[in-house]
Scaffold this motif. Structure first.
Motif, PDB file in Angstrom:
ATOM      1  N   PRO A  18       5.852  -3.278 -10.416  1.00  0.00           N
ATOM      2  CA  PRO A  18       5.622  -2.597  -9.097  1.00  0.00           C
ATOM      3  C   PRO A  18       6.643  -1.322  -9.577  1.00  0.00           C
ATOM      4  CG  PRO A  18       6.721  -4.465  -9.239  1.00  0.00           C
ATOM      5  CD  PRO A  18       6.603  -4.137  -9.919  1.00  0.00           C
ATOM      6  N   THR A  20       9.086   2.252  -7.297  1.00  0.00           N
ATOM      7  CA  THR A  20       9.415   3.141  -6.181  1.00  0.00           C
ATOM      8  C   THR A  20       9.730   4.496  -5.702  1.00  0.00           C
ATOM      9  OG1 THR A  20       8.701   0.898  -4.091  1.00  0.00           O
ATOM     10  CG2 THR A  20       9.848   2.722  -3.120  1.00  0.00           C
ATOM     11  N   THR A  77       5.110   3.913  -3.334  1.00  0.00           N
ATOM     12  CA  THR A  77       4.937   2.738  -3.922  1.00  0.00           C
ATOM     13  C   THR A  77       4.019   2.796  -4.902  1.00  0.00           C
ATOM     14  OG1 THR A  77       6.715   1.040  -2.451  1.00  0.00           O
ATOM     15  CG2 THR A  77       5.327   0.036  -4.027  1.00  0.00           C
ATOM     16  N   GLU A  79       1.992  -0.337  -6.578  1.00  0.00           N
ATOM     17  CA  GLU A  79       2.000  -1.522  -6.399  1.00  0.00           C
ATOM     18  C   GLU A  79       2.221  -2.666  -8.130  1.00  0.00           C
ATOM     19  OE1 GLU A  79       2.675  -3.640  -3.608  1.00  0.00           O
ATOM     20  OE2 GLU A  79       2.321  -1.518  -2.338  1.00  0.00           O
ATOM     21  N   SER A  80       1.364  -1.861  -8.451  1.00  0.00           N
ATOM     22  CA  SER A  80       0.690  -2.004  -9.893  1.00  0.00           C
ATOM     23  C   SER A  80       0.773  -1.060 -11.022  1.00  0.00           C
ATOM     24  CB  SER A  80      -0.320  -3.501 -10.263  1.00  0.00           C
ATOM     25  OG  SER A  80      -0.377  -4.137 -11.405  1.00  0.00           O
TER      26      SER A  80
END
Lengths: 113, 111
Positions: A18, A20, A77, A79-80
């Motif tokens: 992840p 951000t 963000t 996430e993956s």
């Protein structure tokens, strides 16, 4: 300077982790935007926000989420993270939705290995 | 075909030359922006215009709404003008206002 900062400015990460990115403004502008810039493409809108907790999708939103819990901060963000998300990300702020002058941050270069 | 086309893609000039960068678009617009992106990556807004001409220092931007075309001119070019110049158009659609960006013109001004 329009009082807009992005962090981190550079990040290298691995696929599946992840990530951000943060955009911070001191101008109290209502609208905040996240764009990505890639060779062969103009800037493309990922997500935008028109107020605290008010966000909407842009043209390339898949794989990204955003949050805006305070006027001054807009978070992007992944996430993956995937290799296709390797890009330079720009935050921008403005007084209206795609109207008026836009002020851009310095960009965040993300490399996903 | 992209909605916003810039020409040339790359431009090399000698210091002092007059420079023109062109932007053509295919949609009806309510405004057009010219942006400058320096080698360090930061993007700054140069002009926003919806008709006629605007001037700021050595930079002049013109737009012809009927012909769907805008030009950015730089007079007495200088090496510090070396940057990518980006055209963006604002169009109005059913879901509201939308900005579409060109791919940019890389300008290099040699001393």
């Amino acid at each position: 300077d329009a009082g807009i900062t992005q962090s981190p400015r550079h990040k290298v990460t691995e696929t599946g982790t992840p990530v951000t990115l943060r955009c911070h403004q001191t101008e109290n502008h209502r609208y905040m935007y996240w764009y990505r810039q890639d060779p062969g493409h103009g800037l493309r809108l990922i997500h935008y926000s028109y107020g605290v907790k008010d966000t909407d999708k842009g043209e390339v939103s898949d794989g990204y989420s955003v949050s805006r819990s305070k006027t001054e901060d807009f978070l992007l963000t992944l996430e993956s993270a995937t290799s296709s998300q390797t890009s330079v990300y720009f935050c921008a702020i403005g007084r209206g939705l795609n109207t008026g002058e836009l002020f851009f941050g310095e960009g965040s270069r993300l490399t996903v290995l | 075909k992209n909605e916003v086309e810039q020409s040339p893609q790359n431009l090399t000039a000698q210091e002092g030359e007059f420079i023109t960068i062109n932007c053509s678009y295919s949609v009806g617009i309510s405004a057009l922006h010219w942006l400058q992106q320096h080698p360090g990556g930061g993007i700054v807004s140069l002009f926003m215009l919806s008709s006629g001409k605007k001037k700021h220092g050595r930079l002049i931007a013109t737009i012809n709404i009927q012909e769907k075309h805008s030009s950015l001119h730089i007079t007495a070019s200088h090496p510090r003008d070396s940057a990518v110049y980006i055209c963006a158009v604002r169009s109005e659609g059913t879901s509201g206002s939308r900005l579409t960006f060109g791919e940019g013109t890389q300008l290099t001004v040699n001393p």
